[in-house]
Write a protein that holds these residues in place. Structure first.
Motif, PDB file in Angstrom:
ATOM      1  N   ALA A 151       7.544   5.239 -31.053  1.00 17.68           N
ATOM      2  CA  ALA A 151       6.680   4.395 -31.796  1.00 17.68           C
ATOM      3  C   ALA A 151       6.295   3.219 -31.070  1.00 17.68           C
ATOM      4  O   ALA A 151       5.217   3.088 -31.259  1.00 17.68           O
ATOM      5  CB  ALA A 151       7.715   3.645 -32.807  1.00 17.68           C
ATOM      6  N   LEU A 152       6.792   3.037 -29.674  1.00 18.29           N
ATOM      7  CA  LEU A 152       6.150   1.954 -29.166  1.00 18.29           C
ATOM      8  C   LEU A 152       4.850   2.481 -28.435  1.00 18.29           C
ATOM      9  O   LEU A 152       3.953   1.577 -28.311  1.00 18.29           O
ATOM     10  CB  LEU A 152       7.151   1.355 -27.884  1.00 18.29           C
ATOM     11  N   ALA A 153       4.560   3.618 -28.054  1.00 15.84           N
ATOM     12  CA  ALA A 153       3.566   4.289 -27.365  1.00 15.84           C
ATOM     13  C   ALA A 153       2.421   4.182 -28.625  1.00 15.84           C
ATOM     14  O   ALA A 153       1.242   3.892 -28.237  1.00 15.84           O
ATOM     15  CB  ALA A 153       4.022   5.977 -26.968  1.00 15.84           C
ATOM     16  N   ALA A 154       2.871   4.367 -29.854  1.00 17.76           N
ATOM     17  CA  ALA A 154       1.855   4.486 -30.802  1.00 17.76           C
ATOM     18  C   ALA A 154       1.586   2.885 -31.135  1.00 17.76           C
ATOM     19  O   ALA A 154       0.210   2.885 -31.473  1.00 17.76           O
ATOM     20  CB  ALA A 154       2.426   5.033 -32.276  1.00 17.76           C
ATOM     21  N   VAL A 155       2.262   2.116 -31.025  1.00 20.79           N
ATOM     22  CA  VAL A 155       1.919   0.660 -31.158  1.00 20.79           C
ATOM     23  C   VAL A 155       0.687   0.267 -30.054  1.00 20.79           C
ATOM     24  O   VAL A 155      -0.200  -0.318 -30.124  1.00 20.79           O
ATOM     25  CB  VAL A 155       3.023  -0.290 -31.050  1.00 20.79           C
ATOM     26  N   GLY A 156       1.128   0.680 -28.681  1.00 16.83           N
ATOM     27  CA  GLY A 156       0.407   0.249 -27.580  1.00 16.83           C
ATOM     28  C   GLY A 156      -1.029   1.052 -27.736  1.00 16.83           C
ATOM     29  O   GLY A 156      -2.019   0.436 -27.467  1.00 16.83           O
ATOM     30  N   ALA A 157      -1.390   2.067 -28.156  1.00 16.21           N
ATOM     31  CA  ALA A 157      -2.538   2.802 -28.461  1.00 16.21           C
ATOM     32  C   ALA A 157      -3.219   2.064 -29.728  1.00 16.21           C
ATOM     33  O   ALA A 157      -4.418   1.957 -29.285  1.00 16.21           O
ATOM     34  CB  ALA A 157      -2.199   4.304 -28.669  1.00 16.21           C
ATOM     35  N   ALA A 158      -2.362   1.774 -30.441  1.00 17.34           N
ATOM     36  CA  ALA A 158      -3.064   1.274 -31.676  1.00 17.34           C
ATOM     37  C   ALA A 158      -3.654  -0.294 -31.389  1.00 17.34           C
ATOM     38  O   ALA A 158      -4.734  -1.035 -31.657  1.00 17.34           O
ATOM     39  CB  ALA A 158      -2.095   0.844 -32.998  1.00 17.34           C
ATOM     40  N   LEU A 159      -3.282  -0.990 -30.297  1.00 20.15           N
ATOM     41  CA  LEU A 159      -3.335  -2.119 -29.603  1.00 20.15           C
ATOM     42  C   LEU A 159      -4.453  -2.098 -28.934  1.00 20.15           C
ATOM     43  O   LEU A 159      -5.251  -3.030 -28.325  1.00 20.15           O
ATOM     44  CB  LEU A 159      -2.108  -2.878 -28.992  1.00 20.15           C
ATOM     45  N   GLY A 160      -4.868  -0.951 -28.435  1.00 23.88           N
ATOM     46  CA  GLY A 160      -5.986  -0.462 -27.452  1.00 23.88           C
ATOM     47  C   GLY A 160      -5.544  -0.305 -25.899  1.00 23.88           C
ATOM     48  O   GLY A 160      -6.522  -0.410 -25.171  1.00 23.88           O
ATOM     49  N   LEU A 161      -4.206  -0.505 -25.752  1.00 25.84           N
ATOM     50  CA  LEU A 161      -3.612  -0.387 -24.470  1.00 25.84           C
ATOM     51  C   LEU A 161      -3.840   1.089 -23.817  1.00 25.84           C
ATOM     52  O   LEU A 161      -3.613   1.946 -24.744  1.00 25.84           O
ATOM     53  CB  LEU A 161      -2.454  -0.837 -24.233  1.00 25.84           C
ATOM     54  N   PRO A 188       9.263   1.479 -21.107  1.00 23.99           N
ATOM     55  CA  PRO A 188       8.988   2.424 -22.301  1.00 23.99           C
ATOM     56  C   PRO A 188       9.767   1.741 -23.648  1.00 23.99           C
ATOM     57  O   PRO A 188       9.759   2.316 -24.701  1.00 23.99           O
ATOM     58  CB  PRO A 188       9.976   3.426 -21.764  1.00 23.99           C
ATOM     59  N   TYR A 189      10.415   0.536 -23.502  1.00 25.68           N
ATOM     60  CA  TYR A 189      10.862   0.085 -24.563  1.00 25.68           C
ATOM     61  C   TYR A 189      10.253  -1.256 -25.299  1.00 25.68           C
ATOM     62  O   TYR A 189      10.351  -1.752 -26.297  1.00 25.68           O
ATOM     63  CB  TYR A 189      12.148  -0.420 -24.137  1.00 25.68           C
ATOM     64  N   PHE A 190       9.509  -2.062 -24.382  1.00 22.56           N
ATOM     65  CA  PHE A 190       8.933  -3.317 -24.764  1.00 22.56           C
ATOM     66  C   PHE A 190       7.618  -3.579 -24.288  1.00 22.56           C
ATOM     67  O   PHE A 190       7.330  -3.059 -23.219  1.00 22.56           O
ATOM     68  CB  PHE A 190      10.068  -4.415 -24.168  1.00 22.56           C
ATOM     69  N   LEU A 191       6.966  -4.440 -24.860  1.00 25.08           N
ATOM     70  CA  LEU A 191       5.613  -4.897 -24.504  1.00 25.08           C
ATOM     71  C   LEU A 191       5.488  -6.459 -24.622  1.00 25.08           C
ATOM     72  O   LEU A 191       5.836  -6.911 -25.491  1.00 25.08           O
ATOM     73  CB  LEU A 191       4.188  -4.218 -25.303  1.00 25.08           C
ATOM     74  N   ARG A 201       5.747 -10.568 -28.415  1.00 20.91           N
ATOM     75  CA  ARG A 201       6.567  -9.648 -28.136  1.00 20.91           C
ATOM     76  C   ARG A 201       6.956  -8.317 -28.681  1.00 20.91           C
ATOM     77  O   ARG A 201       6.823  -8.823 -30.229  1.00 20.91           O
ATOM     78  CB  ARG A 201       7.668 -10.219 -27.725  1.00 20.91           C
ATOM     79  N   VAL A 202       6.659  -7.171 -28.219  1.00 19.02           N
ATOM     80  CA  VAL A 202       6.682  -5.946 -28.851  1.00 19.02           C
ATOM     81  C   VAL A 202       8.012  -5.284 -28.619  1.00 19.02           C
ATOM     82  O   VAL A 202       8.208  -4.992 -27.504  1.00 19.02           O
ATOM     83  CB  VAL A 202       5.547  -5.096 -29.186  1.00 19.02           C
ATOM     84  N   PHE A 203       8.929  -5.131 -29.624  1.00 18.16           N
ATOM     85  CA  PHE A 203       9.986  -4.431 -29.397  1.00 18.16           C
ATOM     86  C   PHE A 203      10.286  -3.048 -29.731  1.00 18.16           C
ATOM     87  O   PHE A 203      10.008  -2.554 -30.991  1.00 18.16           O
ATOM     88  CB  PHE A 203      11.417  -5.090 -29.941  1.00 18.16           C
ATOM     89  N   GLY A 204      10.325  -1.952 -28.960  1.00 15.34           N
ATOM     90  CA  GLY A 204      10.266  -0.535 -29.375  1.00 15.34           C
ATOM     91  C   GLY A 204      11.857  -0.393 -29.490  1.00 15.34           C
ATOM     92  O   GLY A 204      12.329   0.352 -28.475  1.00 15.34           O
ATOM     93  N   ARG A 205      12.216  -0.488 -30.477  1.00 12.62           N
ATOM     94  CA  ARG A 205      13.838  -0.195 -30.773  1.00 12.62           C
ATOM     95  C   ARG A 205      14.354   1.178 -30.972  1.00 12.62           C
ATOM     96  O   ARG A 205      15.304   1.454 -31.584  1.00 12.62           O
ATOM     97  CB  ARG A 205      14.401  -1.330 -31.579  1.00 12.62           C
TER      98      ARG A 205
END
Length: 243
Positions: A151-161, A188-191, A201-205
């Protein structure tokens, strides 16, 4: 099976001991979440039903709970030791999180240790870039579909990172609105994203079976917690509803 744990972190920060003390006793919304400050005495009440067991401002604070109320933990203690450096212009901090986990020890310890690193990094970011400005705190939690290790990778991609963006990179972020930021934390867990007025802060839990979370520590004088929370909630829902 019940087993004790201890997580120890030490760091220096460009802040006075008094600024660190204020942050960990009254300014928790600036790097964690808003909570009632501890009563300023040994034996006083503190957050989540804990009790103050050491109170020596601005040098030593310990709070402890013997009845945590969480399913996998029976005791919890947080200790801050703060000393002046460089004539009081900097502070050295020793933080110790200890207690007893009663179930799934390895997973519980892993989650606590990794969250501790991120929270203390955010504390240093606040003290370095924003203290003593008041904070407006907002948060959002992703849907159940975000409780995965991907999920965190999906969030990072959606944020444009991009995959090559690392700590210290200046990035243009596509969140609820587009904004420029410094990528101040990434694993791999937080941005962590820092703008001129906020820490995001983004938490990939997903590793620990929980959905993605976002917290926004906003130091702008006109910050609106309700609007910010709704905006990030809608954005997260959209990320995980895409085909």
């Amino acid at each position: 099976m019940s087993k004790e744990f201890e997580i120890v972190s030490e760091f220096e920060v460009d802040a006075t001991p008094e600024q660190v003390w204020e942050a960990v006793t009254h300014g928790t919304g600036a790097y964690l979440w808003p909570m009632d400050p501890p009563e300023p005495r040994v034996g006083g009440a503190a957050a989540f039903g804990s009790t103050v067991t050491a109170w020596d401002p601005p040098h030593h604070l310990t709070v402890r709970s013997e009845d945590v109320g969480f399913g996998a933990q029976s005791a919890n203690q947080l200790e801050h030791v703060i000393e002046a450096r460089d004539g009081g212009r900097r502070a050295w901090v020793r933080y110790v999180h200890s207690g007893i986990f009663t179930d799934d020890w390895d997973n519980q310890y892993d989650g606590a240790a990794k969250h501790t690193d991120f929270y203390l990094h955010t504390l240093r970011e606040y003290l370095t870039h924003f203290a003593p400005r008041p904070v407006t705190f907002a948060s959002a939690e992703g849907p159940e579909a975000s409780a995965t290790s991907e999920a965190l990778a999906a969030v990072g991609a959606a944020l444009g990172l991009s995959a090559d963006d690392d700590r210290g990179a200046r990035v243009t972020v596509r969140g609820p609105q587009e904004f420029d930021a410094v990528l101040d934390y990434r694993n791999p867990y937080f941005l962590g994203l820092r703008t001129g007025t906020a820490l995001i802060r983004v938490f990939g839990r997903g590793r620990w079976g929980a959905p993605v979370g976002v917290s926004v520590h906003d130091f702008a004088p006109d910050a609106d917690a309700e609007a910010t929370g709704k905006a990030w909630q809608g954005w997260l829902n959209g990320v995980f509803s895409r085909p």
